[in-house]
Write a protein that holds these residues in place. Structure first.
Motif, mmCIF file in Angstrom:
data_model
loop_
_atom_site.group_PDB
_atom_site.id
_atom_site.type_symbol
_atom_site.label_atom_id
_atom_site.label_comp_id
_atom_site.label_asym_id
_atom_site.label_seq_id
_atom_site.Cartn_x
_atom_site.Cartn_y
_atom_site.Cartn_z
ATOM 1 N N VAL A 1 -2.030 9.280 -12.891
ATOM 2 C CA VAL A 1 -3.326 9.945 -12.743
ATOM 3 C C VAL A 1 -3.234 11.164 -11.830
ATOM 4 O O VAL A 1 -4.245 11.760 -11.471
ATOM 5 C CB VAL A 1 -4.395 8.956 -12.210
ATOM 6 N N GLY A 2 -1.997 11.540 -11.430
ATOM 7 C CA GLY A 2 -1.804 12.750 -10.642
ATOM 8 C C GLY A 2 -1.836 12.583 -9.140
ATOM 9 O O GLY A 2 -1.802 13.581 -8.406
ATOM 10 N N ASP A 3 -1.910 11.331 -8.637
ATOM 11 C CA ASP A 3 -1.907 11.103 -7.194
ATOM 12 C C ASP A 3 -0.484 11.126 -6.649
ATOM 13 O O ASP A 3 0.435 10.558 -7.265
ATOM 14 C CB ASP A 3 -2.547 9.749 -6.857
ATOM 15 N N ARG A 4 -0.307 11.764 -5.493
ATOM 16 C CA ARG A 4 1.015 11.816 -4.855
ATOM 17 C C ARG A 4 1.137 10.636 -3.901
ATOM 18 O O ARG A 4 1.002 10.753 -2.687
ATOM 19 C CB ARG A 4 1.207 13.148 -4.147
ATOM 20 N N ILE A 5 1.410 9.469 -4.493
ATOM 21 C CA ILE A 5 1.347 8.210 -3.736
ATOM 22 C C ILE A 5 2.502 8.050 -2.754
ATOM 23 O O ILE A 5 2.474 7.165 -1.892
ATOM 24 C CB ILE A 5 1.305 7.007 -4.694
ATOM 25 N N HIS A 6 3.522 8.908 -2.859
ATOM 26 C CA HIS A 6 4.620 8.911 -1.881
ATOM 27 C C HIS A 6 4.691 10.244 -1.137
ATOM 28 O O HIS A 6 5.687 10.538 -0.485
ATOM 29 C CB HIS A 6 5.963 8.646 -2.570
ATOM 30 N N GLY A 7 3.639 11.025 -1.240
ATOM 31 C CA GLY A 7 3.636 12.321 -0.587
ATOM 32 C C GLY A 7 4.445 13.379 -1.312
ATOM 33 O O GLY A 7 4.677 14.473 -0.785
ATOM 34 N N GLY A 8 4.893 13.055 -2.536
ATOM 35 C CA GLY A 8 5.668 14.014 -3.315
ATOM 36 C C GLY A 8 7.138 14.034 -2.924
ATOM 37 O O GLY A 8 7.528 13.529 -1.869
ATOM 38 N N ILE A 9 7.964 14.608 -3.791
ATOM 39 C CA ILE A 9 9.407 14.719 -3.547
ATOM 40 C C ILE A 9 9.690 16.014 -2.792
ATOM 41 O O ILE A 9 9.275 17.096 -3.202
ATOM 42 C CB ILE A 9 10.187 14.702 -4.878
ATOM 43 N N THR A 10 10.404 15.898 -1.674
ATOM 44 C CA THR A 10 10.754 17.082 -0.877
ATOM 45 C C THR A 10 12.179 17.565 -1.179
ATOM 46 O O THR A 10 12.481 18.741 -1.001
ATOM 47 C CB THR A 10 10.622 16.785 0.621
ATOM 48 N N SER A 11 13.056 16.658 -1.615
ATOM 49 C CA SER A 11 14.426 17.039 -1.974
ATOM 50 C C SER A 11 15.068 15.902 -2.762
ATOM 51 O O SER A 11 14.562 14.783 -2.794
ATOM 52 C CB SER A 11 15.271 17.340 -0.726
ATOM 53 N N ASN B 1 0.849 -1.193 0.000
ATOM 54 C CA ASN B 1 0.000 0.000 0.000
ATOM 55 C C ASN B 1 0.887 1.246 0.000
ATOM 56 O O ASN B 1 1.777 1.383 0.843
ATOM 57 C CB ASN B 1 -0.909 0.017 1.226
ATOM 58 N N CYS B 2 0.653 2.120 -0.948
ATOM 59 C CA CYS B 2 1.491 3.315 -1.081
ATOM 60 C C CYS B 2 1.415 4.163 0.188
ATOM 61 O O CYS B 2 0.322 4.356 0.754
ATOM 62 C CB CYS B 2 1.043 4.146 -2.274
ATOM 63 N N PRO B 3 2.560 4.686 0.665
ATOM 64 C CA PRO B 3 2.559 5.457 1.922
ATOM 65 C C PRO B 3 1.751 6.744 1.848
ATOM 66 O O PRO B 3 1.237 7.217 2.862
ATOM 67 C CB PRO B 3 4.046 5.743 2.163
ATOM 68 N N GLY B 4 1.616 7.317 0.636
ATOM 69 C CA GLY B 4 0.867 8.560 0.500
ATOM 70 C C GLY B 4 -0.588 8.361 0.129
ATOM 71 O O GLY B 4 -1.378 9.301 0.191
ATOM 72 N N ASP B 5 -0.966 7.140 -0.246
ATOM 73 C CA ASP B 5 -2.347 6.845 -0.626
ATOM 74 C C ASP B 5 -2.546 5.341 -0.478
ATOM 75 O O ASP B 5 -2.204 4.565 -1.364
ATOM 76 C CB ASP B 5 -2.617 7.284 -2.064
ATOM 77 N N SER B 6 -3.096 4.925 0.654
ATOM 78 C CA SER B 6 -3.208 3.495 0.965
ATOM 79 C C SER B 6 -4.165 2.752 0.044
ATOM 80 O O SER B 6 -4.210 1.523 0.057
ATOM 81 C CB SER B 6 -3.659 3.315 2.426
ATOM 82 N N SER B 7 -4.918 3.473 -0.777
ATOM 83 C CA SER B 7 -5.826 2.803 -1.697
ATOM 84 C C SER B 7 -5.107 2.358 -2.980
ATOM 85 O O SER B 7 -5.669 1.632 -3.792
ATOM 86 C CB SER B 7 -6.997 3.725 -2.073
ATOM 87 N N ASP B 8 -3.865 2.821 -3.183
ATOM 88 C CA ASP B 8 -3.078 2.448 -4.356
ATOM 89 C C ASP B 8 -1.984 1.452 -3.978
ATOM 90 O O ASP B 8 -1.584 1.358 -2.813
ATOM 91 C CB ASP B 8 -2.431 3.680 -4.999
ATOM 92 N N PHE B 9 -1.495 0.739 -4.995
ATOM 93 C CA PHE B 9 -0.409 -0.207 -4.786
ATOM 94 C C PHE B 9 0.873 0.362 -5.370
ATOM 95 O O PHE B 9 0.886 0.914 -6.466
ATOM 96 C CB PHE B 9 -0.718 -1.560 -5.441
ATOM 97 N N CYS B 10 1.953 0.196 -4.612
ATOM 98 C CA CYS B 10 3.273 0.609 -5.065
ATOM 99 C C CYS B 10 4.172 -0.617 -5.183
ATOM 100 O O CYS B 10 3.884 -1.671 -4.611
ATOM 101 C CB CYS B 10 3.891 1.615 -4.090
ATOM 102 N N TYR B 11 5.285 -0.461 -5.917
ATOM 103 C CA TYR B 11 6.225 -1.559 -6.117
ATOM 104 C C TYR B 11 7.613 -1.098 -5.686
ATOM 105 O O TYR B 11 8.008 0.047 -5.906
ATOM 106 C CB TYR B 11 6.225 -1.997 -7.587
ATOM 107 N N HIS B 12 8.366 -2.023 -5.086
ATOM 108 C CA HIS B 12 9.679 -1.661 -4.551
ATOM 109 C C HIS B 12 10.691 -1.346 -5.643
ATOM 110 O O HIS B 12 11.650 -0.609 -5.403
ATOM 111 C CB HIS B 12 10.211 -2.788 -3.659
ATOM 112 N N GLY B 13 10.497 -1.903 -6.823
ATOM 113 C CA GLY B 13 11.431 -1.645 -7.917
ATOM 114 C C GLY B 13 10.725 -1.685 -9.259
ATOM 115 O O GLY B 13 9.860 -2.536 -9.482
ATOM 116 N N THR B 14 11.077 -0.766 -10.148
ATOM 117 C CA THR B 14 10.497 -0.707 -11.490
ATOM 118 C C THR B 14 11.571 -0.283 -12.485
ATOM 119 O O THR B 14 12.385 0.602 -12.193
ATOM 120 C CB THR B 14 9.337 0.305 -11.551
#
Length: 312
Positions: free
Chosen positions: A211-221, A163-176
């Motif tokens: 689709v424009g969702d910030r599934i990791h909360g966006g990049i801060t640096s 579950n993506c840390p910024g949006d638990s309704s989406d799935f993330c992958y450790h490597g792509t």
């Protein structure tokens, strides 16, 4: 040449109902179904008989004329088919490199034909085959090549998702890892394109999804770890690697690898890597392992190219 036919999809006369990719210099093995509605043709114009009265009557010789024309047409079609078969034979002959115009050779590759000796099959679960760009990439243990993704690029990724840390309704992958032809740019330098593409690679992996969702909360640096020349599949390319910090989750590592194709017009290929940081992410050295193992399709079992290791 100023009048060269640009790369694109064109009807494949050898396989009705499909289009084949013309890379700017030669036909490739990449095909796809034709989605457009075929043009509807009206009935043929009447053929004038031997006496020129347009009646087509058998009594005046028109029927004989039509039969003769039909037989001649069949002979022409048979000759064309024979020529196409001969062009497609693996007897060492080569097709002229002409554009997909009325005088150019038509593609004759059969999608269901067995792969040439030494060439990997697209169904091999251990190899990602990029027919369009003429390269193969090894699929690591615990990775897969999904049948369908939101990406337009060819993709392989870790089997396990979370579950993506910024949006638990989406799935993330450790490597792509994705591979694509560079498009929409007139940049011809691998180094320049890699330095330009790394921002897009980072944004698509950790800033926003398709689709424009910030599934990791966006990049801060971000912090650049490497920018170096690298040899890939016998071609000199360039790679840039960043460490990105995200608003949520451990962040990750992204890399843009750019090198010229070994086929056709040698268009630039872009391979993007995105690995999660932290203990659950793939080891960073796997980026180098994949790069070192990229091969031309016709040289998959030999020394098709040696990549350079980049220290994190």
């Amino acid at each position: 040449m100023s009048n060269a036919t640009p790369p694109g999809w064109y009807p494949d006369a050898a396989t009705p109902g499909t289009e084949r990719w013309w890379d700017g210099t030669a036909w490739t093995a990449h095909t796809r179904p034709i989605t457009s509605v075929p043009q509807q043709f009206g009935p043929p114009e009447p053929v004038a008989n031997a006496y020129g009265d347009g009646s087509g009557s058998a009594a005046t010789g028109g029927g004989t004329r039509i039969v003769a024309l039909a037989v001649a047409a069949l002979v022409v079609v048979g000759a064309a088919v024979t020529g196409a078969v001969l062009l497609g034979r693996g007897d060492g002959g080569t097709q002229p490199k002409a554009g997909p115009s009325s005088s150019a050779p038509l593609p004759t590759a059969d999608r269901d034909s067995p792969s040439p000796s030494g060439s990997p099959a697209e169904g091999d679960p251990e190899v990602l085959v990029d027919q369009l760009n003429g390269i193969t990439l090894p699929i690591p243990d615990g990775w897969e090549k999904p049948e369908s993704t939101g990406e337009e690029a060819l993709t392989m990724r870790t089997v396990d998702s979370y579950n993506c840390p910024g949006d638990s309704s989406d799935f993330c992958y450790h490597g792509t890892v994705t591979t694509r032809t560079a498009s929409g740019t007139d940049i011809t330098s691998a180094e320049e394109l890699a330095k330009r593409d790394i921002t897009t690679a980072a944004d698509s992996a950790y800033e926003e999804d398709i689709v424009g969702d910030r599934i990791h909360g966006g990049i801060t640096s971000h912090r650049q770890l490497a920018s170096a020349s690298v040899s890939v599949a016998g071609r000199t390319g360039h790679q840039v690697r960043w460490r990105v910090t995200t608003g949520k989750g451990p962040g990750g590592y992204v890399q843009s690898l750019v090198f010229p194709s070994t086929v056709g017009s040698e268009s630039l290929i872009v391979v993007r890597y995105a690995f999660d940081a932290g203990p659950d992410g793939p080891p960073l050295s796997l980026m180098d392992t994949i790069t070192e193992a990229i091969r031309p399709i016709d040289d998959s079992g030999t020394s098709g190219g040696v990549g350079s290791s980049v220290a994190p």
